[in-house]
Design a protein around this motif. Structure first.
Motif, PDB file in Angstrom:
ATOM      1  N   ALA A 184     -10.224  -3.058  12.003  1.00  0.00           N
ATOM      2  CA  ALA A 184     -10.368  -3.056  10.724  1.00  0.00           C
ATOM      3  C   ALA A 184      -8.978  -1.949  10.369  1.00  0.00           C
ATOM      4  CB  ALA A 184     -11.791  -2.279  10.443  1.00  0.00           C
ATOM      5  N   ARG A 185      -8.755  -0.929  11.022  1.00  0.00           N
ATOM      6  CA  ARG A 185      -7.896  -0.087  10.833  1.00  0.00           C
ATOM      7  C   ARG A 185      -6.350  -0.816  10.792  1.00  0.00           C
ATOM      8  NH1 ARG A 185     -10.487   3.547  14.202  1.00  0.00           N
ATOM      9  NH2 ARG A 185      -9.045   3.362  15.757  1.00  0.00           N
ATOM     10  N   ARG A 186      -6.361  -1.650  11.892  1.00  0.00           N
ATOM     11  CA  ARG A 186      -5.093  -2.728  11.829  1.00  0.00           C
ATOM     12  C   ARG A 186      -4.978  -3.578  10.787  1.00  0.00           C
ATOM     13  NH1 ARG A 186      -4.932  -4.861  18.108  1.00  0.00           N
ATOM     14  NH2 ARG A 186      -4.870  -2.647  18.989  1.00  0.00           N
ATOM     15  N   LEU A 187      -5.951  -4.204  10.434  1.00  0.00           N
ATOM     16  CA  LEU A 187      -5.954  -5.277   9.290  1.00  0.00           C
ATOM     17  C   LEU A 187      -5.649  -4.444   8.186  1.00  0.00           C
ATOM     18  CD1 LEU A 187      -5.873  -8.220   8.438  1.00  0.00           C
ATOM     19  CD2 LEU A 187      -8.537  -7.490   8.129  1.00  0.00           C
ATOM     20  N   TYR A 188      -6.281  -3.285   7.856  1.00  0.00           N
ATOM     21  CA  TYR A 188      -5.954  -2.449   6.810  1.00  0.00           C
ATOM     22  C   TYR A 188      -4.377  -2.010   6.620  1.00  0.00           C
ATOM     23  CZ  TYR A 188      -5.889   1.328   3.404  1.00  0.00           C
ATOM     24  OH  TYR A 188      -5.666   2.342   2.556  1.00  0.00           O
ATOM     25  N   ASP A 189      -3.888  -1.450   7.705  1.00  0.00           N
ATOM     26  CA  ASP A 189      -2.613  -1.220   7.656  1.00  0.00           C
ATOM     27  C   ASP A 189      -1.464  -2.252   7.354  1.00  0.00           C
ATOM     28  OD1 ASP A 189      -3.365   1.503   8.213  1.00  0.00           O
ATOM     29  OD2 ASP A 189      -2.831   1.249  10.589  1.00  0.00           O
ATOM     30  N   GLU A 190      -1.780  -3.453   7.855  1.00  0.00           N
ATOM     31  CA  GLU A 190      -0.900  -4.673   7.649  1.00  0.00           C
ATOM     32  C   GLU A 190      -1.076  -5.090   6.254  1.00  0.00           C
ATOM     33  OE1 GLU A 190      -2.068  -7.964  10.227  1.00  0.00           O
ATOM     34  OE2 GLU A 190      -2.153  -6.456  11.981  1.00  0.00           O
ATOM     35  N   LEU A 191      -2.205  -5.176   5.732  1.00  0.00           N
ATOM     36  CA  LEU A 191      -2.428  -5.582   4.455  1.00  0.00           C
ATOM     37  C   LEU A 191      -1.950  -4.612   3.371  1.00  0.00           C
ATOM     38  CD1 LEU A 191      -6.058  -7.348   4.684  1.00  0.00           C
ATOM     39  CD2 LEU A 191      -3.793  -8.457   4.442  1.00  0.00           C
ATOM     40  N   LEU A 192      -2.011  -3.233   3.555  1.00  0.00           N
ATOM     41  CA  LEU A 192      -1.610  -2.156   2.871  1.00  0.00           C
ATOM     42  C   LEU A 192      -0.119  -2.218   2.770  1.00  0.00           C
ATOM     43  CD1 LEU A 192      -2.278   0.285   1.347  1.00  0.00           C
ATOM     44  CD2 LEU A 192      -1.907   1.634   3.258  1.00  0.00           C
ATOM     45  N   ALA A 193       0.677  -2.573   3.736  1.00  0.00           N
ATOM     46  CA  ALA A 193       2.215  -2.769   3.678  1.00  0.00           C
ATOM     47  C   ALA A 193       2.349  -3.900   2.949  1.00  0.00           C
ATOM     48  CB  ALA A 193       2.413  -3.001   5.188  1.00  0.00           C
TER      49      ALA A 193
ATOM     50  N   ARG B 123      -2.638  -0.391  -4.910  1.00  0.00           N
ATOM     51  CA  ARG B 123      -3.281  -0.705  -6.073  1.00  0.00           C
ATOM     52  C   ARG B 123      -4.150  -1.978  -5.589  1.00  0.00           C
ATOM     53  NH1 ARG B 123      -0.773   1.500 -11.081  1.00  0.00           N
ATOM     54  NH2 ARG B 123       0.484   3.357 -10.361  1.00  0.00           N
ATOM     55  N   ASP B 124      -3.992  -2.624  -4.810  1.00  0.00           N
ATOM     56  CA  ASP B 124      -4.718  -3.818  -4.435  1.00  0.00           C
ATOM     57  C   ASP B 124      -5.758  -3.663  -3.938  1.00  0.00           C
ATOM     58  OD1 ASP B 124      -5.193  -6.314  -3.538  1.00  0.00           O
ATOM     59  OD2 ASP B 124      -3.469  -7.203  -4.186  1.00  0.00           O
TER      60      ASP B 124
END
Length: 192
Positions: A28-37, A42-43
């Motif tokens: 979950a943390r990895r996916l979050y970091d990738e999508l946040l970048a 704001r998304d």
């Protein structure tokens, strides 16, 4: 007799502010970091997608869904759609895309982690996993949404995967792969 006891305010609780994301599992943390970048703070997608992964009970499901979601997210982005705004037409096209799209393979002699899409198309089980991940993501969105979310994958066809099929036959007594008289594992065909 009326007593006016002085009530003092309850003592303030010490508040420690921790980000709940600190408790998310690795995938979950990895996916979050990738999508946040990719999408920015704001998304809502990075938080919703990662919390959906964290919501899964099994580490194996978390890993599989995160992998499948990455394929879906990339497909949606390449087709000019935000993953949370995909409609049935694009969801069904995703199913077709998975049948022919080359998979990612490591670049021999390349930088660490360098990959290109030159592999053979996704196997049926991988296609089913990617579609199941996308479907599950929209189920989760509907669950956490106040307004409800229509799942664009509701009507998308999924590949049939025979639950009794195995590429490798196994011994009923030991569970180990079985070799046939030609010295190959039963059920495994030699690459041509």
């Amino acid at each position: 007799m009326h007593c006016h006891a002085r009530h003092s305010a309850p003592p303030a609780l010490a508040t420690v502010r921790r980000d709940p994301r600190d408790l998310w599992p690795e995938h979950a943390r990895r996916l979050y970091d990738e999508l946040l970048a990719r999408y920015g703070e704001r998304d809502a997608l990075p938080t919703l997608a990662a919390s959906w992964i964290a919501h899964q009970r099994s580490v194996h499901t978390q890993k599989s869904y995160a992998r499948g979601f990455r394929v879906f997210e990339e497909f949606a982005r390449e087709h000019g759609a935000h993953p949370m705004a995909v409609k049935f037409g694009l969801a069904d096209t995703f199913r077709l895309y998975l049948e022919t799209a080359p998979t990612w393979v490591r670049v021999r002699g390349g930088r660490r982690g360098e990959m290109v899409r030159t592999g053979k198309p996704y196997a049926e089980a991988s296609r089913k996993n990617a579609l199941s991940a996308a479907f599950s993501f929209f189920v989760y969105l509907d669950m956490v949404s106040d307004d409800g979310v229509k799942n664009p994958f509701d009507a998308a066809q999924r590949p049939y995967v025979d639950p009794d099929h195995s590429a490798t036959s196994r011994s009923r007594t030991t569970g180990r792969p079985v070799r046939n008289p030609a010295g190959r594992f039963a059920g495994v065909q030699r690459a041509r």
